[in-house]
Design a protein around this motif. Structure first.
Motif, PDB file in Angstrom:
ATOM      1  N   TRP A  90       0.827  -1.215   0.000  1.00  0.00           N
ATOM      2  CA  TRP A  90       0.000   0.000   0.000  1.00  0.00           C
ATOM      3  C   TRP A  90       0.864   1.268   0.000  1.00  0.00           C
ATOM      4  O   TRP A  90       0.581   2.217  -0.717  1.00  0.00           O
ATOM      5  CB  TRP A  90      -0.947   0.007   1.208  1.00  0.00           C
ATOM      6  CG  TRP A  90      -1.813   1.233   1.235  1.00  0.00           C
ATOM      7  CD1 TRP A  90      -1.502   2.459   1.753  1.00  0.00           C
ATOM      8  CD2 TRP A  90      -3.115   1.382   0.647  1.00  0.00           C
ATOM      9  NE1 TRP A  90      -2.524   3.355   1.536  1.00  0.00           N
ATOM     10  CE2 TRP A  90      -3.528   2.725   0.863  1.00  0.00           C
ATOM     11  CE3 TRP A  90      -3.968   0.511  -0.047  1.00  0.00           C
ATOM     12  CZ2 TRP A  90      -4.764   3.206   0.420  1.00  0.00           C
ATOM     13  CZ3 TRP A  90      -5.200   1.002  -0.482  1.00  0.00           C
ATOM     14  CH2 TRP A  90      -5.580   2.327  -0.251  1.00  0.00           C
ATOM     15  N   GLY A  91       1.893   1.272   0.829  1.00  0.00           N
ATOM     16  CA  GLY A  91       2.735   2.470   0.927  1.00  0.00           C
ATOM     17  C   GLY A  91       2.356   3.335   2.119  1.00  0.00           C
ATOM     18  O   GLY A  91       1.571   2.925   2.973  1.00  0.00           O
ATOM     19  N   ASP A  92       2.909   4.564   2.163  1.00  0.00           N
ATOM     20  CA  ASP A  92       2.795   5.407   3.355  1.00  0.00           C
ATOM     21  C   ASP A  92       1.589   6.329   3.374  1.00  0.00           C
ATOM     22  O   ASP A  92       1.247   6.889   4.406  1.00  0.00           O
ATOM     23  CB  ASP A  92       4.050   6.303   3.468  1.00  0.00           C
ATOM     24  CG  ASP A  92       5.293   5.454   3.622  1.00  0.00           C
ATOM     25  OD1 ASP A  92       5.170   4.350   4.184  1.00  0.00           O
ATOM     26  OD2 ASP A  92       6.363   5.891   3.153  1.00  0.00           O
ATOM     27  N   PHE A  96      -4.157   6.997  -0.769  1.00  0.00           N
ATOM     28  CA  PHE A  96      -4.126   6.156  -1.970  1.00  0.00           C
ATOM     29  C   PHE A  96      -2.949   5.189  -1.898  1.00  0.00           C
ATOM     30  O   PHE A  96      -1.976   5.431  -1.178  1.00  0.00           O
ATOM     31  CB  PHE A  96      -4.056   6.988  -3.260  1.00  0.00           C
ATOM     32  CG  PHE A  96      -2.969   8.018  -3.256  1.00  0.00           C
ATOM     33  CD1 PHE A  96      -1.682   7.682  -3.633  1.00  0.00           C
ATOM     34  CD2 PHE A  96      -3.227   9.314  -2.851  1.00  0.00           C
ATOM     35  CE1 PHE A  96      -0.669   8.629  -3.616  1.00  0.00           C
ATOM     36  CE2 PHE A  96      -2.221  10.273  -2.833  1.00  0.00           C
ATOM     37  CZ  PHE A  96      -0.935   9.931  -3.209  1.00  0.00           C
ATOM     38  N   GLN A  97      -3.050   4.121  -2.686  1.00  0.00           N
ATOM     39  CA  GLN A  97      -2.029   3.081  -2.675  1.00  0.00           C
ATOM     40  C   GLN A  97      -0.833   3.491  -3.535  1.00  0.00           C
ATOM     41  O   GLN A  97      -0.971   4.306  -4.448  1.00  0.00           O
ATOM     42  CB  GLN A  97      -2.616   1.754  -3.173  1.00  0.00           C
ATOM     43  CG  GLN A  97      -2.940   1.683  -4.656  1.00  0.00           C
ATOM     44  CD  GLN A  97      -4.304   2.253  -5.005  1.00  0.00           C
ATOM     45  OE1 GLN A  97      -4.854   3.079  -4.304  1.00  0.00           O
ATOM     46  NE2 GLN A  97      -4.848   1.805  -6.133  1.00  0.00           N
ATOM     47  N   SER A 282      -5.952   0.385   3.070  1.00  0.00           N
ATOM     48  CA  SER A 282      -4.601   0.332   3.632  1.00  0.00           C
ATOM     49  C   SER A 282      -4.544  -0.721   4.744  1.00  0.00           C
ATOM     50  O   SER A 282      -5.583  -1.191   5.218  1.00  0.00           O
ATOM     51  CB  SER A 282      -4.260   1.698   4.229  1.00  0.00           C
ATOM     52  OG  SER A 282      -5.083   1.923   5.366  1.00  0.00           O
ATOM     53  N   PRO A 283      -3.337  -1.058   5.214  1.00  0.00           N
ATOM     54  CA  PRO A 283      -3.242  -1.968   6.375  1.00  0.00           C
ATOM     55  C   PRO A 283      -4.012  -1.421   7.583  1.00  0.00           C
ATOM     56  O   PRO A 283      -4.637  -2.194   8.316  1.00  0.00           O
ATOM     57  CB  PRO A 283      -1.734  -2.026   6.651  1.00  0.00           C
ATOM     58  CG  PRO A 283      -1.108  -1.762   5.321  1.00  0.00           C
ATOM     59  CD  PRO A 283      -2.007  -0.765   4.639  1.00  0.00           C
TER      60      PRO A 283
END
Ligand SMILES: NC(=O)c1ccc[n+]([C@@H]2O[C@H](COP(=O)([O-])OP(=O)(O)OC[C@H]3O[C@@H](n4cnc5c(N)ncnc54)[C@H](OP(=O)(O)O)[C@@H]3O)[C@@H](O)[C@H]2O)c1
Length: 331
Positions: A90-92, A96-97, A282-283
């Motif tokens: 997903w990223g930070d 959005f991913q 997201s996580p």
């Protein structure tokens, strides 16, 4: 191990021998007890999905027991009962991913198998009140509608919420989550029977989207909506802005019925409406969703349980959307 393998476009899934994966550093091997389908699996089998590769073991949703891990630090996970977050990379940014975002079950081999290899960080404890079949139904659809309702639409107690196409896997979760949050929920469906089932799950009322005047019927029943969750798009989408209260939020994440037709933009700016897209989650969204399912004791709606060996028939059932809720497979 046995697995459901996508071997070519327009060919049903083949249930056959595949190499049992070995977990590497940071990875875990999960013995699948139950898996579930998403419309994504259907789109892939008919060749309508980006980046299809052959062979691939399909399946994004799964629940099972960790049997092996690749790192000493994850040893405590062995023997635990888990569900899998199917999104990785997903990223930070919570909004959005990243470009590295991937969904389990294409490109990586997925859950329609006896074992699946995933990153250990994507495992979450199986909600204790759910059976294996129910737990397997939760991940992808639960994550997507949790984010759509609460992160994107900011749905809250007392809001009037419309769920279009309630019979789908995401539709049924959206109804259950919105009801649990104290919203007043209305639905559409192509089936009167499914509308009745939705009412049993807490919907205030529903209309059949095949009726010419479905939107007028809804306005008459509900007055207007603060939140609309739509994964159909298609011709009917043009009516959705008319159904919104001022400040209404329409969240979209699928296009089951085709594309968006011409819209009257003037109504949207005059009523200060938002149309916003969302994509899985997201996580943090996943963790919040699992907590929500546990806190509200949400029990997913399961349409039918197939043996894992019969995944091709289970996927074929999605073609005409006759299901209500999730289609599950057990090993
Ligand atoms: N972007 C993401 O993160 C994400 C995540 C999950 C799903 N999706 C997408 O969202 C869509 C739904 O996924 P799903 O797994 O819930 O699919 P599904 O279980 O196959 O459900 C599809 C539902 O669409 C409804 N539908 C069909 N035509 C319609 C129309 N003209 N108007 C309103 N509703 C209509 C039907 O509802 P009735 O049975 O009630 O008639 C059907 O049950 C798919 O297109 C999927 O690819 C996207």
């Amino acid at each position: 191990m046995k697995a459901n393998i996508l071997e070519a476009a327009d060919k049903p899934l083949a249930y056959k021998d595949a190499e049992k994966p070995t977990p590497g550093t940071g990875e875990a091997l999960v013995q699948i007890k139950a898996a579930a389908l998403n419309r994504r699996d259907y789109w892939i089998t008919i060749g309508k999905y980006a980046g299809i590769k052959y062979p691939t073991i399909l399946g994004s949703d799964g629940a099972g027991i960790v049997t092996e891990v690749g790192s000493e630090a994850d040893k405590h996970l062995v023997g635990t009962e888990v569900i899998i977050n199917p999104g990785s990379g997903w990223g930070d940014n919570p909004n959005f991913q990243s470009d590295d975002f991937k969904i389990l079950g294409l490109p990586a081999d997925g859950t329609l198998a006896e074992y699946v290899k995933v990153q250990a960080q994507h495992l979450h404890a199986k909600p204790a009140h759910l059976t294996w079949e129910q737990a397997a139904a939760v991940p992808l659809a639960g994550l997507t509608v949790y984010r759509a309702l609460f992160f994107k639409a900011k749905a809250k107690k007392g809001d009037k919420v419309l769920i279009t196409g309630v019979g789908g896997g995401t539709g049924a979760f959206a109804l259950q989550f919105a009801v649990a949050a104290g919203c007043q929920v209305f639905v559409t469906s192509g089936s009167g029977e499914k509308i009745e089932r939705a009412k049993q799950l807490g919907a205030a009322a529903g209309v059949n989207y095949k009726a010419q005047d479905w939107a007028e019927q809804l306005l008459h029943l509900a007055g207007g909506f603060d939140v609309i969750i739509d994964s159909a798009l298609g011709d009917g989408f043009a009516k959705l802005p008319d159904l919104c209260n001022p400040g209404g939020r329409i969240v979209i994440f699928g296009g089951t019925a085709g594309n968006i037709p011409e819209l009257n933009g003037r109504k949207m700016f005059w009523r200060q409406l938002q149309i916003t897209g969302t994509m899985m989650g997201s996580p943090d969204d996943f963790k919040a969703m699992v907590d929500f399912v546990g806190e509200h004791k949400i029990v997913p709606v399961i349409d039918e349980v197939f043996p894992m060996a019969n995944a091709a028939a289970a996927v074929a059932k999605m073609e005409n959307s006759s299901q209500f809720g999730k289609i599950v497979l057990t090993t």
